[in-house]
Design a protein around this motif. Structure first.
Motif, mmCIF file in Angstrom:
data_model
loop_
_atom_site.group_PDB
_atom_site.id
_atom_site.type_symbol
_atom_site.label_atom_id
_atom_site.label_comp_id
_atom_site.label_asym_id
_atom_site.label_seq_id
_atom_site.Cartn_x
_atom_site.Cartn_y
_atom_site.Cartn_z
ATOM 1 N N VAL A 57 58.502 22.975 27.097
ATOM 2 C CA VAL A 57 58.613 24.374 26.717
ATOM 3 C C VAL A 57 60.012 24.681 26.207
ATOM 4 C CG1 VAL A 57 58.641 26.739 27.617
ATOM 5 C CG2 VAL A 57 56.778 25.199 28.229
ATOM 6 N N THR A 58 61.032 24.203 26.904
ATOM 7 C CA THR A 58 62.411 24.444 26.471
ATOM 8 C C THR A 58 62.666 23.833 25.103
ATOM 9 O OG1 THR A 58 63.148 24.414 28.779
ATOM 10 C CG2 THR A 58 64.836 24.153 27.088
ATOM 11 N N THR A 59 62.172 22.613 24.898
ATOM 12 C CA THR A 59 62.350 21.946 23.607
ATOM 13 C C THR A 59 61.700 22.750 22.491
ATOM 14 O OG1 THR A 59 62.419 19.767 24.648
ATOM 15 C CG2 THR A 59 61.861 19.834 22.319
ATOM 16 N N VAL A 60 60.495 23.260 22.730
ATOM 17 C CA VAL A 60 59.777 24.042 21.726
ATOM 18 C C VAL A 60 60.500 25.351 21.435
ATOM 19 C CG1 VAL A 60 57.662 25.354 21.311
ATOM 20 C CG2 VAL A 60 57.522 23.012 22.146
ATOM 21 N N VAL A 61 60.992 26.027 22.473
ATOM 22 C CA VAL A 61 61.678 27.305 22.281
ATOM 23 C C VAL A 61 62.970 27.121 21.485
ATOM 24 C CG1 VAL A 61 62.917 29.154 23.475
ATOM 25 C CG2 VAL A 61 60.683 28.406 24.305
ATOM 26 N N VAL A 62 63.751 26.108 21.837
ATOM 27 C CA VAL A 62 64.996 25.838 21.094
ATOM 28 C C VAL A 62 64.700 25.568 19.634
ATOM 29 C CG1 VAL A 62 66.893 24.196 20.820
ATOM 30 C CG2 VAL A 62 66.279 25.002 23.099
ATOM 31 N N ALA A 63 63.691 24.741 19.370
ATOM 32 C CA ALA A 63 63.334 24.419 17.985
ATOM 33 C C ALA A 63 62.858 25.660 17.245
ATOM 34 C CB ALA A 63 62.255 23.339 17.966
ATOM 35 N N GLY A 64 62.066 26.508 17.906
ATOM 36 C CA GLY A 64 61.541 27.704 17.257
ATOM 37 C C GLY A 64 62.636 28.684 16.869
ATOM 38 N N LEU A 65 63.586 28.912 17.769
ATOM 39 C CA LEU A 65 64.678 29.836 17.466
ATOM 40 C C LEU A 65 65.549 29.315 16.324
ATOM 41 C CD1 LEU A 65 65.734 30.888 21.090
ATOM 42 C CD2 LEU A 65 64.437 32.224 19.420
#
Length: 323
Positions: free
Chosen positions: A25-33
């Motif tokens: 989840v953290t990896t996805v959120v960082v990439a999305g932002l």
């Protein structure tokens, strides 16, 4: 017999991330932002410079942002507990949303980029000052590198813990969210190089053909990423077995039990990175009593989970050998 695995059973050993939730989840959120900020900057630079490659890169980043949103949704919805309507849980729902994310990459990024490049081939384009585009590309390269470094760090932790190679992990992992972010970040960096080359070629030669070519290459790269992710998620959504090495480990764990003669048939089904179902037809010793078989099944189930800790359900069917 079946029993839900607890945290004490340890990390997964299927070649998939065992911390599925938090790290992914953290990896996805960082990439999305990162992708959202980059997309807006590229769109402004593309509109000012008139570069089809920059507009293609903007479409690329917007498509990646949509992808991250869908991946985030997949991670959240797939963790819902099992209920009466879905007794095996919602683990495979992550692959449905991830499959839709691959379509977003294809339609929102690849199709637009290739179309824009072909349009440039046919009608040309008026290029403005590329200075802003160069600046945006440099900033985007830094931000994409930050996102990629986060993903690579998670991949290294998992491959070290599971004692597998990076290529093998990416090929067999059922955590397609991390795989998607890794491939998209790599594609983003390569796409930025394509865009830089297209801008520089058009500036030096005065021919917009270079910019259009860069746009088509970016589109082709995104189409390949979309194909790889769609293929993997479709396979997992349909139902994929564990890799052969883990099925061998399960068979060995079963046959090592005193009352087990042989495993006649073994079926494994991956429902998520930490959710694997095992079903087996087992030939027990002829003189074993019902109590012996019940005890053997219980010991065999625990042995299977020790061998492959991502297993959450074990169903053993006492079956006499044919003939």
């Amino acid at each position: 017999m079946s029993e839900q695995r607890t945290a004490a059973d340890g990390p997964t050993a299927t070649g998939d991330p065992g911390e599925g939730g938090g790290e992914s989840v953290t990896t996805v959120v960082v990439a999305g932002l990162c992708n959202l900020g980059i997309a807006l900057a590229k769109a402004v630079a593309g509109a000012i410079s008139g570069s089809s490659a920059m507009l293609s890169e903007a479409a690329h980043s917007f498509a990646d942002t949509v992808t991250e949103v869908l991946l985030f949704l997949s991670l959240k919805r797939s963790t819902r507990p099992a209920d009466d309507k879905h007794p095996l849980g919602y683990g495979r729902e992550r692959y449905l949303w991830a499959l839709l994310a691959s379509f977003a990459t294809f339609v929102g990024g690849a199709v637009f980029s290739i179309h824009d490049g072909i349009h440039t081939f046919q009608y040309g384009e008026e290029l403005g000052s590329p200075a802003l585009s160069y600046l945006i590309l440099a900033v985007a390269f830094v931000l994409e590198s930050v996102s990629l470094s986060r993903t690579v760090r998670q991949l290294r932790d998992e491959t070290r813990r599971l004692d597998v190679g990076g290529y093998r992990y990416l090929r067999h992992t059922s955590d397609t969210a991390v795989k998607a972010v890794f491939l998209e970040d790599c594609a983003a960096l390569v796409g930025l190089l394509f865009a830089f080359g297209g801008l520089l070629g058009a500036q030096l030669t005065g021919d917009a053909l270079w910019d259009g070519l860069a746009s088509v290459l970016i589109g082709a790269l995104l189409a390949w990423v979309a194909y790889v992710l769609a293929r993997d998620n479709a396979s997992l959504l349909i139902g994929r077995s564990l890799p052969e090495r883990y099925e061998r480990a399960i068979t060995e764990a079963l046959t090592a039990q005193p009352q087990v003669v042989r495993v006649l048939d073994l079926v494994t089904s991956v429902h998520g990175p930490d959710d694997v179902l095992v079903a087996a037809k087992v030939d027990f010793a002829d003189l074993a009593t019902a109590t012996d078989i019940e005890t053997a099944c219980d010991r065999a189930e625990r042995a299977v989970r020790r061998a492959v800790p991502s297993v959450t359900r074990v169903y053993l069917d006492p079956t006499p050998p044919r003939g």
